[in-house]
Design an enzyme around this catalytic site. Structure first.
Site, mmCIF file in Angstrom:
data_model
loop_
_atom_site.group_PDB
_atom_site.id
_atom_site.type_symbol
_atom_site.label_atom_id
_atom_site.label_comp_id
_atom_site.label_asym_id
_atom_site.label_seq_id
_atom_site.Cartn_x
_atom_site.Cartn_y
_atom_site.Cartn_z
ATOM 1 N N GLY A 17 41.400 55.934 51.557
ATOM 2 C CA GLY A 17 42.566 55.211 52.055
ATOM 3 C C GLY A 17 42.287 53.825 52.593
ATOM 4 O O GLY A 17 43.007 53.349 53.480
ATOM 5 N N HIS A 114 45.350 48.995 40.796
ATOM 6 C CA HIS A 114 44.395 49.527 39.818
ATOM 7 C C HIS A 114 43.148 48.639 39.833
ATOM 8 O O HIS A 114 43.259 47.410 39.834
ATOM 9 C CB HIS A 114 45.026 49.528 38.418
ATOM 10 C CG HIS A 114 44.109 50.102 37.376
ATOM 11 N ND1 HIS A 114 43.898 51.458 37.246
ATOM 12 C CD2 HIS A 114 43.329 49.505 36.445
ATOM 13 C CE1 HIS A 114 43.031 51.664 36.269
ATOM 14 N NE2 HIS A 114 42.673 50.506 35.754
HETATM 15 C C1 GAR Z 1 40.822 51.873 44.766
HETATM 16 O O1 GAR Z 1 39.770 51.191 44.158
HETATM 17 C C2 GAR Z 1 42.025 51.909 43.858
HETATM 18 O O2 GAR Z 1 42.209 50.729 43.116
HETATM 19 C C3 GAR Z 1 41.683 53.055 42.949
HETATM 20 O O3 GAR Z 1 41.136 54.031 43.810
HETATM 21 C C4 GAR Z 1 40.485 53.366 44.899
HETATM 22 C C5 GAR Z 1 41.011 53.947 46.174
HETATM 23 O O4 GAR Z 1 40.307 53.452 47.267
HETATM 24 N N1 GAR Z 1 42.833 53.550 42.267
HETATM 25 C C6 GAR Z 1 42.790 54.034 41.036
HETATM 26 O O5 GAR Z 1 41.771 54.126 40.379
HETATM 27 C C7 GAR Z 1 44.130 54.490 40.501
HETATM 28 N N2 GAR Z 1 44.066 54.664 39.101
HETATM 29 P P1 GAR Z 1 40.913 53.580 48.726
HETATM 30 O O6 GAR Z 1 41.287 55.056 48.898
HETATM 31 O O7 GAR Z 1 39.810 53.186 49.634
HETATM 32 O O8 GAR Z 1 42.107 52.687 48.820
#
Ligand code: GAR
Length: 216
Positions: A17, A114
């Site tokens: 998150g 993304h």
């Molecule tokens: C982030 O890098 C986001 O862009 C990616 O997951 C990560 C979450 O990090 N999302 C995807 O790959 C969606 N297809 P976070 O939980 O620290 O925000």
């Protein structure tokens, strides 16, 4: 002059998150046009849920494994969003595929971040995909969500150089820094009415930031 009402935003997460925290922190600014009213996860153990709770944001966990199918799970998410009075939804590392019906119900009111410069490198392992392709620039994209995965009108993008010797982790570390800058800026544009959909594209009514990007 009356202060315009803030747009009520719910954030969907599955993991640590950190993008969610960036949005919550940005929304603390009285001038930010959105407020975060709910953080919802499909995993009750998601680290992001406790981070949201620590920041005083209402949280909810709906375990997708307790629902017989995607449609029933998505209906439960939809009910939680409506109960919270959400007007806009931000997907922030939400790793479940949403049904077309759910996505259509939030058309024009749901954003995703993304970790690639879309339309390149959809799906998962985007940093490994970028390294395999040999691109010199990589980055992240905030876009409106449409039924097709990792497609949809692009609101904003940020690029980072790919360095010789990068591995997926070092590249991810460079990209996530930009994700945490980009998402609040993109949400501010959308919630503030400065980015709007027009014939399937995003039109932005704001002074563009100047700059030429190149990477050696
Ligand atoms: C982030 O890098 C986001 O862009 C990616 O997951 C990560 C979450 O990090 N999302 C995807 O790959 C969606 N297809 P976070 O939980 O620290 O925000």
């Amino acid at each position: 002059m009356a202060v315009p009402a803030k747009v009520r935003v719910a954030i969907l997460i599955s993991g640590r998150g950190s993008n969610m925290v960036a949005l919550v922190e940005a929304a603390r600014d009285p001038a930010f046009p959105a407020e975060i009213v709910l953080v919802l996860s499909n995993d009750s153990g998601a680290e992001g849920l406790s981070r949201a709770a620590a920041a005083g944001i209402p949280t909810k966990a709906l375990d997708h494994r307790s629902y017989p199918d995607r449609a029933t799970f998505d209906a439960a998410i939809d009910a939680a969003l409506r109960e919270a009075g959400a007007e806009l939804v931000c997907l922030a590392g939400f790793m479940r595929i949403l049904t077309d019906g759910f996505v259509e119900g939030w058309a024009g009111r749901m954003l995703n971040i993304h970790p690639s410069l879309l339309p390149l490198f959809k799906g998962t392992h985007t940093h490994a995909q970028a390294l395999a392709a040999g691109v010199r620039l990589h980055g992240c994209t905030v876009h409106f969500v449409v039924p097709e995965l990792d497609a949809g009108p692009i609101v904003a993008q940020a690029a980072v150089p790919v360095r010789q010797g990068d591995d997926p982790d070092s590249l991810a570390a460079r990209v996530i820094v930009q994700e945490r800058r980009l998402y609040p800026a993109a949400l501010a544009l959308v919630a503030g009415g400065k980015a709007r959909l027009d014939a399937g594209r995003v039109v932005i009514d704001a002074v563009p930031s100047e700059g030429v990007l190149f990477s050696l």
